[in-house]
Design an enzyme around this catalytic site. Structure first.
Site, PDB file in Angstrom:
ATOM      1  N   ASP A 142       0.857  -1.187   0.000  1.00 17.38           N
ATOM      2  CA  ASP A 142       0.000   0.000   0.000  1.00 17.38           C
ATOM      3  C   ASP A 142       0.897   1.241   0.000  1.00 17.38           C
ATOM      4  O   ASP A 142       1.609   1.501   0.975  1.00 17.38           O
ATOM      5  CB  ASP A 142      -0.874  -0.054   1.270  1.00 17.38           C
ATOM      6  CG  ASP A 142      -1.899   1.059   1.329  1.00 17.38           C
ATOM      7  OD1 ASP A 142      -1.678   2.112   0.698  1.00 17.38           O
ATOM      8  OD2 ASP A 142      -2.914   0.869   2.026  1.00 17.38           O
ATOM      9  N   HIS A 143       0.826   1.983  -1.090  1.00 12.90           N
ATOM     10  CA  HIS A 143       1.747   3.118  -1.241  1.00 12.90           C
ATOM     11  C   HIS A 143       1.446   4.253  -0.262  1.00 12.90           C
ATOM     12  O   HIS A 143       2.226   5.192  -0.125  1.00 12.90           O
ATOM     13  CB  HIS A 143       1.694   3.631  -2.688  1.00 12.90           C
ATOM     14  CG  HIS A 143       3.007   4.172  -3.177  1.00 12.90           C
ATOM     15  ND1 HIS A 143       3.954   4.721  -2.335  1.00 12.90           N
ATOM     16  CD2 HIS A 143       3.538   4.250  -4.421  1.00 12.90           C
ATOM     17  CE1 HIS A 143       5.003   5.121  -3.034  1.00 12.90           C
ATOM     18  NE2 HIS A 143       4.783   4.837  -4.307  1.00 12.90           N
TER      19      HIS A 143
END
Ligand code: CAO
Length: 577
Positions: free
Chosen positions: A549-550
């Site tokens: 998850d950036h």
């Protein structure tokens, strides 16, 4: 075998009501009392159960049809026992007759209902400013039903027929309207109360003193079918029979169909809890209720929830909102899903989605759409590890315990997560502006089952050895395939592994299992030529695909994670460090 045509029973004035849900399909084995369809009016929604047990052979109704008493619903084929049971115990037509007047009284929308048919409220005065005690009208066999919504408050000016409360049973929800107009001086029920016919509901002052009104109550607004409303069955062929499951069994099946165990939030395909007026409101706005997170008791959806959902969609943004409110769908302007008659192009077969798919599909969509995913691929040299694994398996051949690559991966991931704690984390769902780092290591693993993907969780994997983990994954995978996983078996995961190694492939892009922030995809290891500085050597290489998850992790961190994990897999002694 007997073919039975099941019809809508006598539901009184409840006419031309819309079929909003088909709960069975051809080929289904149905029990007596099992709900067949859901119908809905302005004020109530109800499920129509079957009086016949057997196999559904043909559905006669379709979504959107308007049905009334006697409308044919479906054909059921049952064996002799099934036909005999209702005949001996409670012949459907007789029950239908006995219940008809009650149903007729209670299922009609208020406006269409002759006032004389309903019980009179207790009028304490006939004067112009009469105080009227409004009671729960005749609602047939509908007893001890829970008040789930108070729609008015003291001081409100209430119109005749205005809904005062909503009650809900397992099979239906309905609004109880006021029999009079006036100012509400007292509300005599509270949320959670159980009410039945004749119980005091509210007091109104300044109510109309018209005898026509004072003496004749407006009936309950379209209450549900009685506890076991009969459905007319018309024998077509010969007599039949089949063991008739109990009503509680039918309920258990329904409960089982709820998405509760996986705790995945709003689920299209699952039954939303909402009062009829909320359903109508949502329909008018074009809101799919299954996408709305309810904030009411037991997750019931309120009108405000529908409004918030619409606002969220219009405003955009995907941040989880405090209190578990719905995630806005980012204001995506998407074209409608193509509606295609595939049969025009060739033969087709329609197969219903399994319950698991209905639950996991929307969650996967949510995770895929709302999480900024990136996937880093890498290869781990597992030549030595695989030799070690095979060796250990030979040694332990007699014990029956098989060490799998997955078990080693779990252990290696735990060591890597300890080094990179931001991968063992979640975004704070309440505020969206903090990261929760977890000091426990519960590793989920994707298990392929005939009904779809399940993700059981190995709890406290950091405290377990590889052999224990191997045993536990085997047990949980078996439970998953047998449909026996308990909700707790799937809860609390901090990181997931999806291993396709036993099947094949090279790399893939797994979808993060929210609220986790990363997932490791593993494919089949292959012998590849690897340059060792002097020459190409045949090495067993394991393809790794880490989705992250950036919002929580950056690419450099992910590359480091994969690199560290690869080193551990290449030399498992590093787990000890
Ligand atoms: N490379 C090469 N071979 C592998 C391997 C890998 N990475 N992983 C497993 N294998 C081999 C095993 O050695 C075993 O071979 P033998 O029978 O000769 O010993 C065989 O494949 C079967 O392994 P397994 O699948 O029984 O055991 P597992 O622990 O590796 O996997 C489980 C268990 C539950 C993960 C697996 O059965 C499963 O369901 N995988 C599918 C997961 C999935 O669907 N993911 C996709 C999610 S996204 O839709």
């Amino acid at each position: 075998m007997e073919k039975v045509e099941v019809k809508v029973p006598d539901i009184g004035d409840f006419k031309d009501v819309e079929v909003i849900e088909l709960l069975v399909k051809p080929g289904d084995a149905i029990a007596k009392d099992q709900s067949l369809i859901t119908v809905e009016s302005d004020k109530a929604s109800m499920e129509i159960p079957s009086s016949a047990a057997g196999i559904v052979r043909q559905l006669i109704v379709k979504l959107g049809d308007k049905v009334s008493k006697g409308s044919p619903l479906l054909f059921v084929e049952s064996d002799a026992q099934a036909a005999a049971a209702p005949a001996a115990e409670s012949p459907a037509p007789e029950v239908a007759k006995a219940s008809a007047p009650e149903v007729a009284k209670t299922t009609a929308p208020p406006a269409a209902k002759p006032a004389a048919e309903s019980p009179a409220p207790i009028a304490s005065s006939n004067g112009a400013s009469a105080s009227i005690d409004v009671v729960v009208p005749d609602i047939g066999e509908f007893k001890d039903v829970e008040v789930i919504e108070l729609l008015v408050k003291v001081g409100d000016t209430v119109a005749k027929d205005q809904s005062l409360i909503t009650v809900e049973s397992d099979k239906a929800s309905m609004e109880i309207p006021s029999s009079h107009a006036g100012v509400l001086t007292e509300l005599r029920v509270k949320l959670g109360d159980k009410v039945s016919r004749g119980m005091p509901l509210a007091a109104l002052s300044g109510a109309s003193s018209s005898p026509a009104v004072a003496q004749k109550a407006v009936p309950a607004a379209a209450p549900p079918a009685p506890a076991s409303p009969p459905v007319e069955s018309v024998p077509v062929d010969s007599a039949t029979a089949a063991e008739e499951p109990t009503r509680s069994h039918a309920f258990a099946t329904e409960m089982g169909a709820r998405p509760e165990p996986l705790d995945l939030g709003p689920v299209p395909g699952a039954k939303p809890h909402a009062s009829p007026s909320v359903r109508k409101f949502a329909r008018e706005l074009g809101v799919e209720l299954t996408m709305v997170q309810g904030s009411g008791p037991k997750g019931r959806i309120t009108e405000d929830d529908v409004r918030s959902h619409v606002k969220g969609v219009l405003a955009g943004g995907a941040r989880p909102v405090q209190g578990g409110a719905p995630i806005a769908t980012m204001g995506l302007q998407l074209p409608a899903w193509p509606q295609i008659d595939f049969a025009k192009f060739g033969p087709i077969k329609r197969v219903d989605m399994s319950r698991i798919r209905k639950i996991s599909g929307p969650a996967l969509t949510r995770n895929s759409v709302t999480i900024p995913h990136v996937t880093n691929h890498d290869d781990a040299d597992i030549t030595e590890l695989e030799q070690f694994r095979v060796e250990l398996n030979k040694e332990n051949e007699k014990s029956g315990v098989k060490l799998t690559m997955l078990a080693f991966l779990v252990k290696a991931c735990v060591a890597t997560l300890k080094k990179f704690p931001e991968f063992n984390a979640s975004i704070d769902g309440a505020t969206g502006d903090a990261i929760i780092l977890k000091d426990y290591f519960h590793i989920g693993f994707a298990a392929d089952t005939p009904n779809g993907l399940m993700v059981p969780v190995i709890k406290d994997a950091d405290k377990k050895g590889v052999i224990d983990i191997a045993q536990e994954t085997a047990t949980l995978a078996t439970k998953a395939r047998d449909g026996k996983l308990a909700p707790t078996d799937m809860q609390g995961g901090t990181f997931s592994i999806s291993s396709l190694g036993g099947i094949g492939g090279t790399y893939f892009t797994p979808i993060i299992n929210a609220p986790e922030v990363a997932i490791l995809g593993v494919c089949r290891s292959q012998i590849r030529p690897v340059w060792d500085g002097k020459q190409f050597a045949p090495r067993l290489m394991l393809p790794l695909s880490l989705s992250w998850d950036h919002r929580v992790v950056d690419g450099a961190g992910a590359a480091r994670f994969n690199s560290f994990l690869s080193k551990i897999l290449a030399d498992f002694r590093r787990v000890l460090l």
